[in-house]
Design an enzyme around this catalytic site. Structure first.
Site, PDB file in Angstrom:
ATOM      1  N   LYS A   1      24.506  98.400  82.059  1.00 59.72           N
ATOM      2  CA  LYS A   1      25.282  97.798  82.812  1.00 59.72           C
ATOM      3  C   LYS A   1      25.944  96.698  82.667  1.00 59.72           C
ATOM      4  O   LYS A   1      27.072  96.544  82.945  1.00 59.72           O
ATOM      5  CB  LYS A   1      24.715  97.581  84.695  1.00 59.72           C
TER       6      LYS A   1
ATOM      7  N   VAL B   1      20.434 102.363  85.990  1.00 56.85           N
ATOM      8  CA  VAL B   1      20.230 102.856  87.066  1.00 56.85           C
ATOM      9  C   VAL B   1      21.088 102.949  87.956  1.00 56.85           C
ATOM     10  O   VAL B   1      21.568 101.789  88.676  1.00 56.85           O
ATOM     11  CB  VAL B   1      18.926 102.641  86.533  1.00 56.85           C
TER      12      VAL B   1
ATOM     13  N   GLY C   1      15.708  87.653  86.800  1.00 60.78           N
ATOM     14  CA  GLY C   1      14.605  88.025  88.211  1.00 60.78           C
ATOM     15  C   GLY C   1      15.581  88.967  89.022  1.00 60.78           C
ATOM     16  O   GLY C   1      17.078  89.098  89.087  1.00 60.78           O
TER      17      GLY C   1
ATOM     18  N   LEU D   1      14.456  91.454  91.385  1.00 62.69           N
ATOM     19  CA  LEU D   1      14.254  92.400  90.198  1.00 62.69           C
ATOM     20  C   LEU D   1      14.798  93.811  91.021  1.00 62.69           C
ATOM     21  O   LEU D   1      14.217  94.202  92.303  1.00 62.69           O
ATOM     22  CB  LEU D   1      12.877  92.751  89.599  1.00 62.69           C
ATOM     23  N   HIS D   2      14.865  94.623  90.843  1.00 61.12           N
ATOM     24  CA  HIS D   2      15.099  95.722  91.133  1.00 61.12           C
ATOM     25  C   HIS D   2      15.073  97.061  89.851  1.00 61.12           C
ATOM     26  O   HIS D   2      14.554  97.161  88.622  1.00 61.12           O
ATOM     27  CB  HIS D   2      16.705  96.353  91.448  1.00 61.12           C
TER      28      HIS D   2
ATOM     29  N   GLY E   1      16.698  99.705  88.560  1.00 62.26           N
ATOM     30  CA  GLY E   1      17.117  99.042  86.550  1.00 62.26           C
ATOM     31  C   GLY E   1      16.325  98.548  85.852  1.00 62.26           C
ATOM     32  O   GLY E   1      16.109  98.739  84.528  1.00 62.26           O
ATOM     33  N   HIS E   2      15.765  97.078  86.623  1.00 62.38           N
ATOM     34  CA  HIS E   2      14.849  96.550  85.079  1.00 62.38           C
ATOM     35  C   HIS E   2      14.083  97.241  85.263  1.00 62.38           C
ATOM     36  O   HIS E   2      13.562  97.046  84.393  1.00 62.38           O
ATOM     37  CB  HIS E   2      14.509  94.879  86.021  1.00 62.38           C
TER      38      HIS E   2
ATOM     39  N   GLN F   1      27.934  92.261  77.665  1.00 63.80           N
ATOM     40  CA  GLN F   1      26.703  91.725  77.082  1.00 63.80           C
ATOM     41  C   GLN F   1      26.069  92.321  75.934  1.00 63.80           C
ATOM     42  O   GLN F   1      25.430  91.356  74.995  1.00 63.80           O
ATOM     43  CB  GLN F   1      26.227  91.233  78.389  1.00 63.80           C
TER      44      GLN F   1
HETATM   45  O1  PAF Z   1      21.726  90.135  81.968  1.00 63.33           O
HETATM   46  C1  PAF Z   1      20.981  89.538  82.425  1.00 63.33           C
HETATM   47  O2  PAF Z   1      20.176  89.620  83.232  1.00 63.33           O
HETATM   48  C2  PAF Z   1      21.064  87.873  81.376  1.00 63.33           C
HETATM   49  O3  PAF Z   1      22.650  87.710  81.459  1.00 63.33           O
HETATM   50  C3  PAF Z   1      20.383  87.448  80.084  1.00 63.33           C
HETATM   51  C4  PAF Z   1      20.591  88.697  79.447  1.00 63.33           C
HETATM   52  C5  PAF Z   1      19.074  87.541  81.138  1.00 63.33           C
HETATM   53  C6  PAF Z   1      20.609  86.459  79.677  1.00 63.33           C
HETATM   54  O4  PAF Z   1      20.187  85.391  80.775  1.00 63.33           O
END
Ligand code: PAF
Length: 297
Positions: A149, A180, A31, A33-34, A36-37, A153
């Site tokens: 970014k 972004v 959440g 959100l910006h 990039g999302h 991960q």
């Molecule tokens: O990058 C994120 O926002 C979090 O690490 C993810 C991948 C949603 C897991 O909680």
């Protein structure tokens, strides 16, 4: 857009969403959100018929002294943004729904989770891998999208999907979407809002200094000198501390002692005014570094 917060409602919604053989892409988020999302959502719409977004601030990936309680939560605002972006399904479980009493299983992607952010945030990537595996099992998407970014991960999730033979999404359908950036090069992040206006201006030096270092390395300059200049510039800009500034191979995150053209990322984590910022960029021979970005004050 339908919003569901229980696994039972999710299963029902997914049957309708996937009916007629429709493909589904998942964008996992926490959440706040910006743009990039929203770029991930736009990309998701290009690779699948339907798009689901999850919003879940995952306690498992926060360390004891980290910002779990302070992490921004704005479900109503996020929900509106996703609706406007054409998302079909929002999966927003509670902590109790995601981790029912007695929950005891975690996933560790060993090796990749010991370096960079993993070395500084013990257990963080176990938390990420565990929740992402659960999201994959709950939603069973054909593709899943993550921002570049968080390069480490992304690498860890791809490895997990491959190692565990995850059927949906298949490992090659774990898609990385380029970072972004704001106009001054700063990578968008939900945590940027922790910065004071003055620190926000100072923080732009992080990406500028990274571009300068990459430019120097691509031009055949001495790598250790370029990395030393990078560190000096970040600290001179007003950052309190550099957690790491390293060159690593893109897929295996091995140390790159001397860049000789292999697929490499420059990755940095640094602290300013109580905020921890991360950024990374590719080192590719064909990379264009805009001269005005390099010379900007
Ligand atoms: O990058 C994120 O926002 C979090 O690490 C993810 C991948 C949603 C897991 O909680």
């Amino acid at each position: 857009m339908q919003t569901v917060s229980t696994r039972a409602a999710l299963s029902k919604a997914l049957i309708a969403l996937k009916s007629g053989g429709k493909t589904l892409a998942l964008v996992p988020t926490m959440g706040a959100l910006h743009d990039g999302h929203l770029a991930l959502v736009r990309h998701a719409r290009q690779v699948a018929d339907r798009v689901a977004v999850s919003i879940f601030v995952n306690p498992l990936q926060f360390g004891e002294n980290e910002d779990l309680d302070a992490y921004p939560r704005q479900l109503a605002q996020d929900s509106q943004l996703l609706q406007d972006a054409g998302v079909d399904l929002l999966w927003a479980p509670t902590v109790a729904e995601m981790y029912p009493a007695g929950f005891a299983t975690t996933i560790a992607v060993q090796g990749l989770d010991q370096v960079l952010c993993g070395a500084n945030r013990p257990g963080h990537f176990d938390g990420v891998a565990t929740v992402v595996a659960k999201l994959f099992n709950q939603v069973r998407p054909d593709a899943a999208l993550f921002g570049e970014k968080d390069w480490q991960q992304l690498t860890i999730i791809r490895r997990m999907a491959r190692d565990l033979d995850l059927a949906l999404p298949q490992a090659d359908r774990v898609i990385g979407v380029p970072t972004v950036r704001e106009a001054d090069g700063m990578a968008m992040s939900s945590r940027n809002r922790y910065l004071s206006p003055a620190d926000r201006i100072r923080a732009r030096e992080l990406n500028r200094a990274m571009r300068v270092a990459i430019g120097a390395i691509l031009a055949g300059g001495d790598q250790s000198r370029a990395m030393a200049t990078l560190r000096r510039s970040i600290l001179a800009a007003g950052f309190d501390r550099i957690e790491y500034a390293e060159l690593r191979t893109a897929e295996t995150l091995d140390d790159v002692a001397q860049w000789t053209g292999q697929a490499t990322r420059l990755l940095v984590a640094a602290h300013i005014g109580g905020a921890r910022l991360i950024d990374n960029m590719a080192i590719e021979p064909a990379m264009a570094i805009p001269p005005e970005t390099i010379s900007a004050a």
